[in-house]
Design a protein around this motif. Sequence first.
Motif, PDB file in Angstrom:
ATOM      1  N   ILE A  19       0.935  -1.257   0.007  1.00 54.29           N
ATOM      2  CA  ILE A  19       0.006  -0.095   0.023  1.00 54.29           C
ATOM      3  C   ILE A  19       0.852   1.183   0.055  1.00 54.29           C
ATOM      4  O   ILE A  19       0.589   2.176  -0.776  1.00 54.29           O
ATOM      5  N   THR A  20       1.737   1.305   0.994  1.00 50.75           N
ATOM      6  CA  THR A  20       2.715   2.508   1.127  1.00 50.75           C
ATOM      7  C   THR A  20       3.483   2.689  -0.236  1.00 50.75           C
ATOM      8  O   THR A  20       4.112   3.732  -0.487  1.00 50.75           O
ATOM      9  N   SER A  21       3.857   1.532  -0.950  1.00 51.08           N
ATOM     10  CA  SER A  21       4.800   1.652  -2.181  1.00 51.08           C
ATOM     11  C   SER A  21       4.125   2.275  -3.106  1.00 51.08           C
ATOM     12  O   SER A  21       4.743   2.495  -4.351  1.00 51.08           O
ATOM     13  N   PHE A 147       4.142  22.782 -17.236  1.00 51.12           N
ATOM     14  CA  PHE A 147       5.020  22.151 -18.200  1.00 51.12           C
ATOM     15  C   PHE A 147       4.996  20.724 -17.333  1.00 51.12           C
ATOM     16  O   PHE A 147       4.620  20.497 -15.968  1.00 51.12           O
ATOM     17  N   THR A 148       5.320  19.895 -17.768  1.00 53.85           N
ATOM     18  CA  THR A 148       5.504  18.245 -17.511  1.00 53.85           C
ATOM     19  C   THR A 148       6.616  17.813 -17.529  1.00 53.85           C
ATOM     20  O   THR A 148       7.519  18.095 -18.361  1.00 53.85           O
ATOM     21  N   THR A 149       7.087  17.025 -16.318  1.00 55.41           N
ATOM     22  CA  THR A 149       8.339  16.251 -16.507  1.00 55.41           C
ATOM     23  C   THR A 149       8.158  14.949 -16.133  1.00 55.41           C
ATOM     24  O   THR A 149       6.725  14.377 -15.321  1.00 55.41           O
ATOM     25  N   SER A 150       8.902  14.068 -15.972  1.00 55.21           N
ATOM     26  CA  SER A 150       8.997  12.593 -15.720  1.00 55.21           C
ATOM     27  C   SER A 150      10.343  11.980 -15.190  1.00 55.21           C
ATOM     28  O   SER A 150      11.102  12.622 -15.448  1.00 55.21           O
ATOM     29  N   ILE A 151      10.182  11.036 -14.079  1.00 60.41           N
ATOM     30  CA  ILE A 151      11.435  10.466 -13.612  1.00 60.41           C
ATOM     31  C   ILE A 151      11.229   8.676 -13.704  1.00 60.41           C
ATOM     32  O   ILE A 151       9.872   8.300 -13.266  1.00 60.41           O
ATOM     33  N   LEU A 152      12.084   8.078 -14.465  1.00 58.81           N
ATOM     34  CA  LEU A 152      12.135   6.819 -14.514  1.00 58.81           C
ATOM     35  C   LEU A 152      12.781   6.017 -13.264  1.00 58.81           C
ATOM     36  O   LEU A 152      14.035   6.148 -13.273  1.00 58.81           O
ATOM     37  N   PRO A 153      12.056   5.157 -12.485  1.00 54.54           N
ATOM     38  CA  PRO A 153      12.710   4.536 -11.472  1.00 54.54           C
ATOM     39  C   PRO A 153      13.644   3.476 -12.077  1.00 54.54           C
ATOM     40  O   PRO A 153      13.449   3.181 -13.228  1.00 54.54           O
ATOM     41  N   TYR A 160       9.211   2.529  -5.086  1.00 50.98           N
ATOM     42  CA  TYR A 160       9.770   3.772  -4.623  1.00 50.98           C
ATOM     43  C   TYR A 160       8.584   4.557  -3.983  1.00 50.98           C
ATOM     44  O   TYR A 160       7.367   4.240  -3.854  1.00 50.98           O
ATOM     45  N   TYR A 161       9.213   5.438  -2.942  1.00 48.27           N
ATOM     46  CA  TYR A 161       8.211   6.263  -2.207  1.00 48.27           C
ATOM     47  C   TYR A 161       8.299   7.824  -2.571  1.00 48.27           C
ATOM     48  O   TYR A 161       9.598   8.153  -2.609  1.00 48.27           O
ATOM     49  N   LEU A 162       7.393   8.617  -2.433  1.00 46.12           N
ATOM     50  CA  LEU A 162       7.262   9.920  -2.775  1.00 46.12           C
ATOM     51  C   LEU A 162       6.833  10.838  -1.593  1.00 46.12           C
ATOM     52  O   LEU A 162       5.835  10.490  -0.791  1.00 46.12           O
ATOM     53  N   ILE A 163       8.213  11.459  -1.186  1.00 48.58           N
ATOM     54  CA  ILE A 163       7.638  12.352   0.026  1.00 48.58           C
ATOM     55  C   ILE A 163       8.264  13.803  -0.117  1.00 48.58           C
ATOM     56  O   ILE A 163       9.082  14.107  -0.709  1.00 48.58           O
ATOM     57  N   LYS A 164       7.422  14.570   0.605  1.00 47.85           N
ATOM     58  CA  LYS A 164       7.698  15.929   0.422  1.00 47.85           C
ATOM     59  C   LYS A 164       8.913  16.328   1.318  1.00 47.85           C
ATOM     60  O   LYS A 164       8.924  15.906   2.757  1.00 47.85           O
ATOM     61  N   PHE A 165       9.779  17.516   0.878  1.00 51.87           N
ATOM     62  CA  PHE A 165      10.720  18.126   1.748  1.00 51.87           C
ATOM     63  C   PHE A 165      10.099  18.886   2.644  1.00 51.87           C
ATOM     64  O   PHE A 165       8.884  19.666   2.522  1.00 51.87           O
ATOM     65  N   GLU A 166      10.793  19.329   3.722  1.00 53.80           N
ATOM     66  CA  GLU A 166      10.367  20.519   4.602  1.00 53.80           C
ATOM     67  C   GLU A 166      10.736  21.421   4.026  1.00 53.80           C
ATOM     68  O   GLU A 166      11.739  21.607   3.196  1.00 53.80           O
TER      69      GLU A 166
END
Length: 234
Positions: A19-21, A147-153, A160-166
């Motif tokens: 779930i978290t992944s 604009f759009t961009t992408s990242i290939l794992p 992978y996990y997506l987290i916001k920076f402080e």
Amino acid sequence: MMKTTSSLILAIFFATSFITSTNAQNDYRDFKIRDTVKDENFTIFNMNDFRDALVQLGINVYKWDMPIPRDNDYQLEFYVQEYEKAKLIKDSVVRTWTTKFWGFDENSRAEFQYIKNLRIISEMPDFNDKSDKLRLKVSLNSGKFQFTTSILPRPIYECYYLIKFEETNFEIGKDIPLLLFNAGWEINFEGELVRQYCGPNFIPADLDDDSLRQSDHFFVFGYRVVDEEFYRRD
């Protein structure tokens, strides 16, 4: 009994890991919504339904103010940095923009306007498809510029996990990290290798955190403002 209990714990662990992944960190700060609604209003579409639908689809929304000085037409650079074992191996500028531009006020009079806010809509990849990418739709000034961009794992990592920076103090020339896309690390859980990420809710902007030092591989998406005119005048 002990074997049954261990199997149950392992099953719960794998379910939680899955779930978290496949879902990004939830950060819907713009809406003051309750987890439940009154029974008589249940069939009426509301923001809870909208939020839950986005979460199920792996979609998230992030917003920031951009306190860029207005004394010059600086160059705004969006970057993707790639790290392996906490070591920077690639730093790529994916889009550049000017921070100062001509626009029109509410009376249709020409005036200088400035970049002042940022929104990112993220869509997590399907990790069963090794060619699928993290997609980021970036909007500036309440959607005026996009604009759009992408990242290939890396395909060798199953999630992978997506987290916001402080948030961090703004400075000209300083990297301002926004989102972390992290493969985490493997642990041995009762004889099984499983991938996990365990860290703070918001990653320190200076990347000084044990969770990053333990991570096998991660990307950082962010921006910097450099003291260089976007429209160069030779």
